[in-house]
Design an enzyme around this catalytic site. Structure first.
Site, PDB file in Angstrom:
ATOM      1  N   CYS A  34       0.878  -1.181   0.000  1.00 47.06           N
ATOM      2  CA  CYS A  34       0.000   0.000   0.000  1.00 47.06           C
ATOM      3  C   CYS A  34       0.909   1.223   0.000  1.00 47.06           C
ATOM      4  CB  CYS A  34      -0.938  -0.015   1.203  1.00 47.06           C
ATOM      5  SG  CYS A  34      -0.112  -0.270   2.776  1.00 47.06           S
ATOM      6  N   HIS A  35       0.296   2.376  -0.198  1.00 47.00           N
ATOM      7  CA  HIS A  35       1.063   3.620  -0.330  1.00 47.00           C
ATOM      8  C   HIS A  35       0.447   4.721   0.525  1.00 47.00           C
ATOM      9  CE1 HIS A  35       2.572   1.803  -4.103  1.00 47.00           C
ATOM     10  NE2 HIS A  35       1.323   1.670  -4.489  1.00 47.00           N
ATOM     11  N   TYR A  51       2.419  11.532 -12.420  1.00 49.60           N
ATOM     12  CA  TYR A  51       1.020  11.836 -12.106  1.00 49.60           C
ATOM     13  C   TYR A  51       0.980  12.633 -10.808  1.00 49.60           C
ATOM     14  CZ  TYR A  51       1.483   7.945  -8.756  1.00 49.60           C
ATOM     15  OH  TYR A  51       1.903   7.136  -7.735  1.00 49.60           O
ATOM     16  N   THR A  79       5.674   6.312  -6.837  1.00 49.10           N
ATOM     17  CA  THR A  79       6.525   7.052  -7.781  1.00 49.10           C
ATOM     18  C   THR A  79       6.265   8.555  -7.750  1.00 49.10           C
ATOM     19  OG1 THR A  79       4.944   6.654  -9.567  1.00 49.10           O
ATOM     20  CG2 THR A  79       6.788   5.110  -9.370  1.00 49.10           C
ATOM     21  N   ARG A 126      12.543  -0.441  -4.328  1.00 45.63           N
ATOM     22  CA  ARG A 126      11.708  -0.836  -5.465  1.00 45.63           C
ATOM     23  C   ARG A 126      12.366  -0.406  -6.764  1.00 45.63           C
ATOM     24  NH1 ARG A 126       5.649   1.368  -6.768  1.00 45.63           N
ATOM     25  NH2 ARG A 126       4.699  -0.590  -7.420  1.00 45.63           N
ATOM     26  N   ARG A 132       5.309   4.307 -18.028  1.00 48.40           N
ATOM     27  CA  ARG A 132       4.312   5.337 -17.751  1.00 48.40           C
ATOM     28  C   ARG A 132       4.481   5.896 -16.324  1.00 48.40           C
ATOM     29  NH1 ARG A 132       0.467   3.282 -14.458  1.00 48.40           N
ATOM     30  NH2 ARG A 132       0.290   1.024 -14.432  1.00 48.40           N
ATOM     31  N   TYR A 159       8.806  -4.199 -10.290  1.00 46.37           N
ATOM     32  CA  TYR A 159       7.495  -3.938 -10.896  1.00 46.37           C
ATOM     33  C   TYR A 159       7.678  -3.849 -12.396  1.00 46.37           C
ATOM     34  CZ  TYR A 159       2.782  -1.930 -11.402  1.00 46.37           C
ATOM     35  OH  TYR A 159       1.463  -1.695 -11.740  1.00 46.37           O
ATOM     36  N   ASP A 258      -3.030  -2.454  -2.233  1.00 49.57           N
ATOM     37  CA  ASP A 258      -2.635  -1.403  -3.189  1.00 49.57           C
ATOM     38  C   ASP A 258      -3.355  -0.075  -2.943  1.00 49.57           C
ATOM     39  OD1 ASP A 258      -0.962  -0.431  -5.213  1.00 49.57           O
ATOM     40  OD2 ASP A 258      -2.528  -0.657  -6.717  1.00 49.57           O
ATOM     41  N   ASN A 263      -3.642   5.611 -10.322  1.00 47.14           N
ATOM     42  CA  ASN A 263      -3.791   5.461 -11.782  1.00 47.14           C
ATOM     43  C   ASN A 263      -4.854   4.475 -12.218  1.00 47.14           C
ATOM     44  OD1 ASN A 263      -1.603   7.182 -12.584  1.00 47.14           O
ATOM     45  ND2 ASN A 263      -0.247   5.629 -11.729  1.00 47.14           N
TER      46      ASN A 263
END
Ligand code: 0GY
Length: 306
Positions: A34-35, A51, A79, A126, A132, A159, A258, A263
């Site tokens: 998770c973030h 993004y 990211t 990571r 993208r 990833y 997640d 996105n």
């Protein structure tokens, strides 16, 4: 003055009131992916981001963890924060031992800084190969990072998209640390589970002793969420893929929500439904205990195995 940010066009915010899952996770269950996003006013998003998300704070993450009946979280650097790990570290610090972190670092990071991250609860870095999401890092840089983190006993989270595995697997196999694959290597679930693409992934997993997150059905699914309000069966086309990984590698699978689901287009998942997906991919109590407790505890809390 604190920074203000405007969300990317079409950005979907996380699901506001997730349902209570029917599946009761075993005691001590871990959300291993998770973030947190910002909040941007306190932890500005990185200039090089691809993004700009909505805010998704540590308190909102911890409230969701409790609502879903989970105990611990592994917070993966998103990211949109680049290699500025402050938001993730602040969240890990605030979790009082119930969170670990996966960082993004640059090749010139010092050993002292790595030790500081280690002491703060970071267990890995990571490497992201989705164009993208990030500009491509030179492989030499990644090799330098891998050599620096290996002595700490950390792992590398990788990833990538399924179509890129053929080109990348030699590089992955030569890395000196354990590997953890995000989202099952992103299979195309429109293809057969016994087809060449997913078979390549399974054999890669077998040969290289990697860990696999059987996560993100909402991202991989073509069939999508339930058609009707109140139905709990979602993302059924992903089940054969995840279940195959769980049954072949029961001691090296991890599950993650997640959240806050960066996105996504089309729909935002009800996180309660994502938890109710778990017994479909890990159908026995023993597999559920391994997926949610024993495996992530071995990887992220090795001194605290219950
Ligand atoms: C995920 C997936 C995605 C994004 C990120 O760090 C990120 O921005 O991981 C994605 O867009 O597929 O694991 O959260």
């Amino acid at each position: 003055m604190s920074a203000t940010f405007t969300k990317s066009e079409g950005w979907l915010d996380w699901y506001p009131n997730p349902t209570k899952p029917r599946f009761v996770a075993p005691a001590g269950a871990v959300d291993a992916h998770c973030h947190v996003f910002g909040p941007g006013a306190r932890f500005p998003f990185a200039p090089e981001r691809k993004y700009t998300p909505c805010d998704a704070s540590k308190d909102q993450l911890f409230a969701l963890r409790d609502h879903l009946g989970l105990t611990r979280t592994v917070i993966v650097q998103a990211t949109c924060h680049g290699a500025d790990n402050r938001a993730m570290l602040d969240a890990v610090h605030s979790a009082g031992g119930r969170a670990r972190g996966v960082a993004t670092v640059r090749p010139d990071i010092t050993d002292a800084e790595l030790r500081r991250l280690d002491e703060a609860g970071v267990c890995g870095v990571r490497f992201n190969f989705l164009k993208r999401l990030v500009d491509t890092s030179p492989k030499d840089d990644l090799v330098t990072i891998a050599a620096k983190i290996a002595p700490l006993g950390w792992h590398i989270v990788i990833y990538f998209e399924a179509a890129d595995l053929a080109e990348l697997e030699g590089f992955f196999a030569a890395l000196p640390t354990p590997l953890v694959v995000d989202h099952m290597g992103r299979p195309d679930v429109g293809r057969p589970v016994d087809g060449p693409e997913f078979t390549r992934f399974l054999r890669f997993t077998e040969r290289n002793d990697v860990w696999v997150k059987v996560s993100c059905p909402e991202r991989l699914s073509i069939s999508g969420p339930p058609a009707l309000d109140g139905e709990r069966d979602a993302y059924t086309d992903v089940v054969p893929f995840a279940r195959r990984v769980v049954e072949e590698f029961p001691d090296r699978v991890l599950w993650g929500s997640d959240w806050p689901h960066p996105n996504l287009t089309g729909h935002m998942p009800d996180d309660g439904l994502l938890v109710d997906h778990i017994p479909h991919i890990a159908p026995t109590a023993e597999l559920q205990r391994k997926l949610l407790v024993a495996n992530p505890m071995r990887l992220y809390w090795p001194g605290e195995i219950s």
